[in-house]
Design a protein around this motif. Structure first.
Motif, PDB file in Angstrom:
ATOM      1  N   GLU A 108      20.614  34.042  11.237  1.00  0.00           N
ATOM      2  CA  GLU A 108      21.890  33.806  10.566  1.00  0.00           C
ATOM      3  C   GLU A 108      21.740  33.776   9.042  1.00  0.00           C
ATOM      4  OE1 GLU A 108      19.916  29.959  11.443  1.00  0.00           O
ATOM      5  OE2 GLU A 108      20.636  31.478  12.812  1.00  0.00           O
ATOM      6  N   PRO A 109      22.774  34.225   8.323  1.00  0.00           N
ATOM      7  CA  PRO A 109      22.754  34.144   6.858  1.00  0.00           C
ATOM      8  C   PRO A 109      23.082  32.717   6.399  1.00  0.00           C
ATOM      9  CG  PRO A 109      24.793  35.149   7.587  1.00  0.00           C
ATOM     10  CD  PRO A 109      23.973  34.900   8.823  1.00  0.00           C
ATOM     11  N   TYR A 110      22.686  32.425   5.177  1.00  0.00           N
ATOM     12  CA  TYR A 110      22.908  31.108   4.582  1.00  0.00           C
ATOM     13  C   TYR A 110      23.627  31.256   3.246  1.00  0.00           C
ATOM     14  CZ  TYR A 110      19.933  28.701   7.920  1.00  0.00           C
ATOM     15  OH  TYR A 110      19.429  28.152   9.076  1.00  0.00           O
ATOM     16  N   ARG A 111      24.270  30.172   2.824  1.00  0.00           N
ATOM     17  CA  ARG A 111      24.861  30.095   1.492  1.00  0.00           C
ATOM     18  C   ARG A 111      24.321  28.844   0.804  1.00  0.00           C
ATOM     19  NH1 ARG A 111      31.206  30.827   1.713  1.00  0.00           N
ATOM     20  NH2 ARG A 111      31.057  29.415   3.456  1.00  0.00           N
ATOM     21  N   ALA A 112      24.268  28.908  -0.496  1.00  0.00           N
ATOM     22  CA  ALA A 112      23.821  27.769  -1.291  1.00  0.00           C
ATOM     23  C   ALA A 112      25.013  26.882  -1.628  1.00  0.00           C
ATOM     24  CB  ALA A 112      23.146  28.246  -2.575  1.00  0.00           C
ATOM     25  N   MET A 113      24.740  25.586  -1.699  1.00  0.00           N
ATOM     26  CA  MET A 113      25.701  24.608  -2.210  1.00  0.00           C
ATOM     27  C   MET A 113      24.964  23.793  -3.270  1.00  0.00           C
ATOM     28  SD  MET A 113      27.807  23.359   1.187  1.00  0.00           S
ATOM     29  CE  MET A 113      29.216  22.710   0.225  1.00  0.00           C
ATOM     30  N   TYR A 114      25.678  23.422  -4.313  1.00  0.00           N
ATOM     31  CA  TYR A 114      25.039  22.702  -5.406  1.00  0.00           C
ATOM     32  C   TYR A 114      25.919  21.552  -5.883  1.00  0.00           C
ATOM     33  CZ  TYR A 114      28.277  25.215  -8.422  1.00  0.00           C
ATOM     34  OH  TYR A 114      29.411  25.702  -9.006  1.00  0.00           O
ATOM     35  N   LYS A 115      25.246  20.609  -6.515  1.00  0.00           N
ATOM     36  CA  LYS A 115      25.919  19.489  -7.179  1.00  0.00           C
ATOM     37  C   LYS A 115      25.265  19.350  -8.544  1.00  0.00           C
ATOM     38  CE  LYS A 115      27.353  14.720  -6.425  1.00  0.00           C
ATOM     39  NZ  LYS A 115      27.368  13.631  -5.428  1.00  0.00           N
ATOM     40  N   GLN A 116      26.019  19.659  -9.571  1.00  0.00           N
ATOM     41  CA  GLN A 116      25.487  19.601 -10.925  1.00  0.00           C
ATOM     42  C   GLN A 116      25.452  18.156 -11.403  1.00  0.00           C
ATOM     43  OE1 GLN A 116      26.790  22.754 -13.356  1.00  0.00           O
ATOM     44  NE2 GLN A 116      26.026  21.868 -15.246  1.00  0.00           N
TER      45      GLN A 116
ATOM     46  N   THR B 245      31.431  28.861  12.271  1.00  0.00           N
ATOM     47  CA  THR B 245      31.549  28.154  13.541  1.00  0.00           C
ATOM     48  C   THR B 245      32.112  26.771  13.231  1.00  0.00           C
ATOM     49  OG1 THR B 245      29.362  27.116  13.472  1.00  0.00           O
ATOM     50  CG2 THR B 245      29.489  29.344  14.428  1.00  0.00           C
ATOM     51  N   PRO B 246      32.696  26.095  14.197  1.00  0.00           N
ATOM     52  CA  PRO B 246      33.213  24.741  13.930  1.00  0.00           C
ATOM     53  C   PRO B 246      32.139  23.785  13.418  1.00  0.00           C
ATOM     54  CG  PRO B 246      34.121  25.582  15.986  1.00  0.00           C
ATOM     55  CD  PRO B 246      33.081  26.582  15.535  1.00  0.00           C
ATOM     56  N   VAL B 247      30.941  23.859  13.957  1.00  0.00           N
ATOM     57  CA  VAL B 247      29.859  22.961  13.519  1.00  0.00           C
ATOM     58  C   VAL B 247      29.479  23.253  12.075  1.00  0.00           C
ATOM     59  CG1 VAL B 247      27.430  22.356  13.880  1.00  0.00           C
ATOM     60  CG2 VAL B 247      28.969  22.538  15.838  1.00  0.00           C
ATOM     61  N   ASN B 248      29.316  24.526  11.740  1.00  0.00           N
ATOM     62  CA  ASN B 248      28.946  24.887  10.369  1.00  0.00           C
ATOM     63  C   ASN B 248      30.052  24.520   9.384  1.00  0.00           C
ATOM     64  OD1 ASN B 248      26.540  25.867  11.359  1.00  0.00           O
ATOM     65  ND2 ASN B 248      27.118  28.020  11.191  1.00  0.00           N
ATOM     66  N   GLU B 249      31.309  24.746   9.749  1.00  0.00           N
ATOM     67  CA  GLU B 249      32.432  24.386   8.879  1.00  0.00           C
ATOM     68  C   GLU B 249      32.479  22.873   8.655  1.00  0.00           C
ATOM     69  OE1 GLU B 249      34.477  26.427   7.169  1.00  0.00           O
ATOM     70  OE2 GLU B 249      33.391  28.153   7.948  1.00  0.00           O
TER      71      GLU B 249
ATOM     72  N   GLY C  30      20.315  18.975 -11.166  1.00  0.00           N
ATOM     73  CA  GLY C  30      21.233  19.116 -10.047  1.00  0.00           C
ATOM     74  C   GLY C  30      20.563  19.012  -8.696  1.00  0.00           C
ATOM     75  N   LEU C  31      21.416  19.005  -7.674  1.00  0.00           N
ATOM     76  CA  LEU C  31      20.987  18.993  -6.283  1.00  0.00           C
ATOM     77  C   LEU C  31      21.374  20.323  -5.656  1.00  0.00           C
ATOM     78  CD1 LEU C  31      22.301  15.468  -5.205  1.00  0.00           C
ATOM     79  CD2 LEU C  31      20.060  16.042  -6.159  1.00  0.00           C
ATOM     80  N   LEU C  32      20.597  20.749  -4.688  1.00  0.00           N
ATOM     81  CA  LEU C  32      20.788  22.051  -4.077  1.00  0.00           C
ATOM     82  C   LEU C  32      20.517  21.951  -2.583  1.00  0.00           C
ATOM     83  CD1 LEU C  32      21.182  25.138  -4.570  1.00  0.00           C
ATOM     84  CD2 LEU C  32      18.731  25.235  -5.103  1.00  0.00           C
ATOM     85  N   ILE C  33      21.339  22.617  -1.788  1.00  0.00           N
ATOM     86  CA  ILE C  33      21.116  22.705  -0.350  1.00  0.00           C
ATOM     87  C   ILE C  33      21.464  24.123   0.091  1.00  0.00           C
ATOM     88  CG2 ILE C  33      21.604  20.274   0.146  1.00  0.00           C
ATOM     89  CD1 ILE C  33      24.335  21.367   1.287  1.00  0.00           C
ATOM     90  N   GLU C  34      21.056  24.456   1.307  1.00  0.00           N
ATOM     91  CA  GLU C  34      21.490  25.708   1.911  1.00  0.00           C
ATOM     92  C   GLU C  34      22.140  25.373   3.244  1.00  0.00           C
ATOM     93  OE1 GLU C  34      18.201  28.343   2.952  1.00  0.00           O
ATOM     94  OE2 GLU C  34      16.889  26.619   3.137  1.00  0.00           O
ATOM     95  N   VAL C  35      23.225  26.084   3.545  1.00  0.00           N
ATOM     96  CA  VAL C  35      23.971  25.854   4.778  1.00  0.00           C
ATOM     97  C   VAL C  35      24.167  27.181   5.504  1.00  0.00           C
ATOM     98  CG1 VAL C  35      25.206  23.789   3.955  1.00  0.00           C
ATOM     99  CG2 VAL C  35      26.209  26.045   3.602  1.00  0.00           C
ATOM    100  N   GLU C  36      24.216  27.098   6.839  1.00  0.00           N
ATOM    101  CA  GLU C  36      24.501  28.287   7.631  1.00  0.00           C
ATOM    102  C   GLU C  36      25.899  28.775   7.271  1.00  0.00           C
ATOM    103  OE1 GLU C  36      23.596  25.328   8.954  1.00  0.00           O
ATOM    104  OE2 GLU C  36      21.941  25.617  10.336  1.00  0.00           O
TER     105      GLU C  36
END
Length: 185
Positions: free
Chosen positions: A146-154, A117-121, A107-113
């Motif tokens: 700022e906190p982050y969340r993970a996003m993934y693509k299996q 905020t409009p930019v983060n959304e 899979g692929l993995l990223i982290e996002v703020e």
């Protein structure tokens, strides 16, 4: 557009991609050049580019984590003059195909703020349009406010690398990546 992936930084493509990287991320929002250079000598990292007529229009820096089965996309940038043309999505699609077909990764993995905020959304929507799923878990870092969340693509449906989907397990992979990136060894 020509898609290229390098496992080592070179003297031809990297300076062009590095220029785009510097233009796209403020100094305080990017890894120093010495850290990036060290990453490519200490761990398995990749430079991905889309070029058009010899001009780097999009670039990404990524590296392996999760026992070498997960590709963490650390940075992605698109030339300001070409934004809105779908080039970022073309780069993600090319990286996905490469990771799945050539590297057989899970899979692929990223982290996002995660601050709303409009930019983060907008960034989160970009990744969702490109097949990524966001997790609920917010990870606090001690070195950034700022906190982050993970996003993934299996990519491999048969592996359980995502865990419970909360993001905590995914942040263990992200943390290992960053620890190696900043290591002096």
């Amino acid at each position: 557009m020509l898609f290229t992936t390098l496992e080592q930084l070179d003297n031809q493509l990297w300076p062009l991609a590095e220029e785009l990287y510097h233009r796209s991320f403020p100094k305080e929002g990017r890894k120093p050049d010495s850290i990036i250079t060290g990453m490519f000598t200490r761990m398995t990292c990749y430079l991905h580019t889309l070029t058009d007529g010899g001009t780097v229009e999009a670039m990404a820096l990524s590296g392996l984590t999760g026992g070498g089965r997960i590709l963490l996309i650390d940075y992605i940038a698109v030339s300001e003059s070409r934004r809105g043309e779908g080039i970022g999505s073309q780069l993600i699609e090319a990286i996905t195909d490469w990771a799945h077909n050539e590297k057989q990764l899970d899979g692929l993995l990223i982290e996002v703020e995660s601050e709303r905020t409009p930019v983060n959304e907008q960034r989160i929507r970009f990744w969702e349009r490109n097949g990524f799923t966001i997790t609920d878990y917010e990870h606090p870092y001690i070195w950034v406010p700022e906190p982050y969340r993970a996003m993934y693509k299996q990519l491999n449906q048969e592996t359980g690398w995502i865990g419970d989907g909360s993001g905590k397990k995914l942040f263990r992979y992200i943390t290992v990546f960053h620890e190696k990136a900043y290591s002096k060894k």
